[in-house]
Design a protein around this motif. Structure first.
Motif, PDB file in Angstrom:
ATOM      1  N   ASP A   1      38.099-102.412 -73.666  1.00 19.12           N
ATOM      2  CA  ASP A   1      36.994-103.238 -74.161  1.00 19.12           C
ATOM      3  C   ASP A   1      35.776-102.935 -73.283  1.00 19.12           C
ATOM      4  O   ASP A   1      35.790-103.204 -72.081  1.00 19.12           O
ATOM      5  CB  ASP A   1      37.393-104.713 -74.062  1.00 19.12           C
ATOM      6  CG  ASP A   1      36.314-105.651 -74.574  1.00 19.12           C
ATOM      7  OD1 ASP A   1      35.118-105.417 -74.303  1.00 19.12           O
ATOM      8  OD2 ASP A   1      36.683-106.653 -75.224  1.00 19.12           O
ATOM      9  N   GLN A   2      34.744-102.375 -73.888  1.00 18.50           N
ATOM     10  CA  GLN A   2      33.557-101.971 -73.127  1.00 18.50           C
ATOM     11  C   GLN A   2      32.914-103.158 -72.415  1.00 18.50           C
ATOM     12  O   GLN A   2      32.403-103.023 -71.307  1.00 18.50           O
ATOM     13  CB  GLN A   2      32.543-101.277 -74.047  1.00 18.50           C
ATOM     14  CG  GLN A   2      31.437-100.564 -73.299  1.00 18.50           C
ATOM     15  CD  GLN A   2      31.917 -99.383 -72.474  1.00 18.50           C
ATOM     16  OE1 GLN A   2      32.685 -98.553 -72.950  1.00 18.50           O
ATOM     17  NE2 GLN A   2      31.491 -99.290 -71.224  1.00 18.50           N
ATOM     18  N   ASN A   3      32.966-104.345 -73.025  1.00 18.12           N
ATOM     19  CA  ASN A   3      32.390-105.526 -72.390  1.00 18.12           C
ATOM     20  C   ASN A   3      33.138-105.900 -71.119  1.00 18.12           C
ATOM     21  O   ASN A   3      32.523-106.223 -70.101  1.00 18.12           O
ATOM     22  CB  ASN A   3      32.357-106.712 -73.363  1.00 18.12           C
ATOM     23  CG  ASN A   3      31.376-106.491 -74.499  1.00 18.12           C
ATOM     24  OD1 ASN A   3      30.337-105.866 -74.316  1.00 18.12           O
ATOM     25  ND2 ASN A   3      31.718-106.987 -75.667  1.00 18.12           N
ATOM     26  N   VAL A   4      34.488-105.876 -71.188  1.00 20.17           N
ATOM     27  CA  VAL A   4      35.290-106.177 -69.991  1.00 20.17           C
ATOM     28  C   VAL A   4      35.030-105.104 -68.934  1.00 20.17           C
ATOM     29  O   VAL A   4      34.857-105.409 -67.752  1.00 20.17           O
ATOM     30  CB  VAL A   4      36.796-106.280 -70.326  1.00 20.17           C
ATOM     31  CG1 VAL A   4      37.623-106.488 -69.058  1.00 20.17           C
ATOM     32  CG2 VAL A   4      37.058-107.408 -71.321  1.00 20.17           C
ATOM     33  N   LEU A   5      34.971-103.850 -69.364  1.00 17.44           N
ATOM     34  CA  LEU A   5      34.704-102.748 -68.446  1.00 17.44           C
ATOM     35  C   LEU A   5      33.361-102.954 -67.736  1.00 17.44           C
ATOM     36  O   LEU A   5      33.262-102.813 -66.514  1.00 17.44           O
ATOM     37  CB  LEU A   5      34.718-101.423 -69.208  1.00 17.44           C
ATOM     38  CG  LEU A   5      34.680-100.144 -68.380  1.00 17.44           C
ATOM     39  CD1 LEU A   5      35.934 -99.996 -67.527  1.00 17.44           C
ATOM     40  CD2 LEU A   5      34.532 -98.933 -69.291  1.00 17.44           C
ATOM     41  N   ASN A   6      32.350-103.323 -68.498  1.00 18.17           N
ATOM     42  CA  ASN A   6      31.014-103.523 -67.928  1.00 18.17           C
ATOM     43  C   ASN A   6      30.971-104.683 -66.937  1.00 18.17           C
ATOM     44  O   ASN A   6      30.188-104.660 -65.993  1.00 18.17           O
ATOM     45  CB  ASN A   6      29.993-103.783 -69.039  1.00 18.17           C
ATOM     46  CG  ASN A   6      29.720-102.557 -69.872  1.00 18.17           C
ATOM     47  OD1 ASN A   6      30.015-101.437 -69.480  1.00 18.17           O
ATOM     48  ND2 ASN A   6      29.179-102.762 -71.057  1.00 18.17           N
ATOM     49  N   GLU A   7      31.805-105.690 -67.150  1.00 19.58           N
ATOM     50  CA  GLU A   7      31.809-106.882 -66.299  1.00 19.58           C
ATOM     51  C   GLU A   7      32.766-106.768 -65.110  1.00 19.58           C
ATOM     52  O   GLU A   7      32.791-107.641 -64.244  1.00 19.58           O
ATOM     53  CB  GLU A   7      32.185-108.116 -67.132  1.00 19.58           C
ATOM     54  CG  GLU A   7      31.197-108.450 -68.237  1.00 19.58           C
ATOM     55  CD  GLU A   7      29.817-108.800 -67.699  1.00 19.58           C
ATOM     56  OE1 GLU A   7      29.736-109.526 -66.687  1.00 19.58           O
ATOM     57  OE2 GLU A   7      28.819-108.323 -68.283  1.00 19.58           O
ATOM     58  N   SER A   8      33.568-105.708 -65.079  1.00 18.75           N
ATOM     59  CA  SER A   8      34.594-105.568 -64.038  1.00 18.75           C
ATOM     60  C   SER A   8      33.981-105.323 -62.666  1.00 18.75           C
ATOM     61  O   SER A   8      32.950-104.662 -62.543  1.00 18.75           O
ATOM     62  CB  SER A   8      35.542-104.408 -64.375  1.00 18.75           C
ATOM     63  OG  SER A   8      36.287-104.695 -65.530  1.00 18.75           O
ATOM     64  N   LYS A   9      34.643-105.851 -61.666  1.00 19.22           N
ATOM     65  CA  LYS A   9      34.291-105.556 -60.274  1.00 19.22           C
ATOM     66  C   LYS A   9      35.108-104.359 -59.796  1.00 19.22           C
ATOM     67  O   LYS A   9      34.629-103.531 -59.044  1.00 19.22           O
ATOM     68  CB  LYS A   9      34.566-106.770 -59.393  1.00 19.22           C
ATOM     69  CG  LYS A   9      34.275-106.526 -57.917  1.00 19.22           C
ATOM     70  CD  LYS A   9      34.340-107.822 -57.131  1.00 19.22           C
ATOM     71  CE  LYS A   9      34.264-107.688 -55.652  1.00 19.22           C
ATOM     72  NZ  LYS A   9      33.345-106.838 -55.048  1.00 19.22           N
ATOM     73  N   LEU A  10      36.381-104.272 -60.264  1.00 18.40           N
ATOM     74  CA  LEU A  10      37.277-103.188 -59.860  1.00 18.40           C
ATOM     75  C   LEU A  10      38.037-102.674 -61.076  1.00 18.40           C
ATOM     76  O   LEU A  10      38.643-103.450 -61.812  1.00 18.40           O
ATOM     77  CB  LEU A  10      38.268-103.703 -58.803  1.00 18.40           C
ATOM     78  CG  LEU A  10      39.357-102.736 -58.338  1.00 18.40           C
ATOM     79  CD1 LEU A  10      38.775-101.470 -57.721  1.00 18.40           C
ATOM     80  CD2 LEU A  10      40.285-103.436 -57.341  1.00 18.40           C
ATOM     81  N   VAL A  11      37.984-101.360 -61.295  1.00 17.37           N
ATOM     82  CA  VAL A  11      38.736-100.701 -62.363  1.00 17.37           C
ATOM     83  C   VAL A  11      39.744 -99.770 -61.700  1.00 17.37           C
ATOM     84  O   VAL A  11      39.366 -98.924 -60.874  1.00 17.37           O
ATOM     85  CB  VAL A  11      37.805 -99.910 -63.305  1.00 17.37           C
ATOM     86  CG1 VAL A  11      38.609 -99.061 -64.289  1.00 17.37           C
ATOM     87  CG2 VAL A  11      36.860-100.844 -64.037  1.00 17.37           C
TER      88      VAL A  11
END
Length: 135
Positions: free
Chosen positions: A68-78
């Protein structure tokens, strides 16, 4: 205030990332919002569910999802858990911390049921150790 997001990514979001999500929620859930996803969604591997049950973590209600691009954009750590996810992940926004844990795919394990179970347990336990190191 919202908790920071940790996002575990893998190829099919069926084994490694699902176990990581379950372990992450158990170990880091007070401090992080924990999600997982894949390049594709293959459904949750029943063996992953079984191996997590062994340590008292139920992942049956988690869903296999695509990134999910939105979750990716909001992530602190991937955290990518396989080379395929690392190479094919959508562009991670600047400022998002990344880590790569190249783990064997337990779904590809062959041999007796006990041999396959050992691969799943080894991967599960390695993910657990690495998540505990994040605390």
């Amino acid at each position: 205030m919202n908790k920071p997001i940790i996002y575990f990514l893998c190829t099919g979001n069926s084994c490694r990332s699902q176990m990581a999500e379950g372990l992450g929620k158990e170990i880091l859930g007070d401090e992080w919002d924990v999600y997982s996803a894949g390049i594709e969604a293959h459904g949750i591997n029943p063996k992953a569910v079984e191996m997590m049950d062994e340590i008292g973590i139920d992942i049956r209600n988690q869903e296999s999802q695509v990134i999910d691009q939105n979750v990716l954009n909001e992530s602190k750590l991937v955290i990518t858990l396989c080379g395929d996810a690392k190479e094919n992940c959508p562009v991670i926004p600047t400022g998002v911390e990344t880590a790569h844990w190249g783990l064997v795919d337990p779904a590809k394990a062959e041999g007796t049921e006990e041999e396959v179970n050992k691969v799943f347990r080894d991967v599960r336990d390695e993910i657990k150790r690495r998540i505990e190191d994040l605390k």
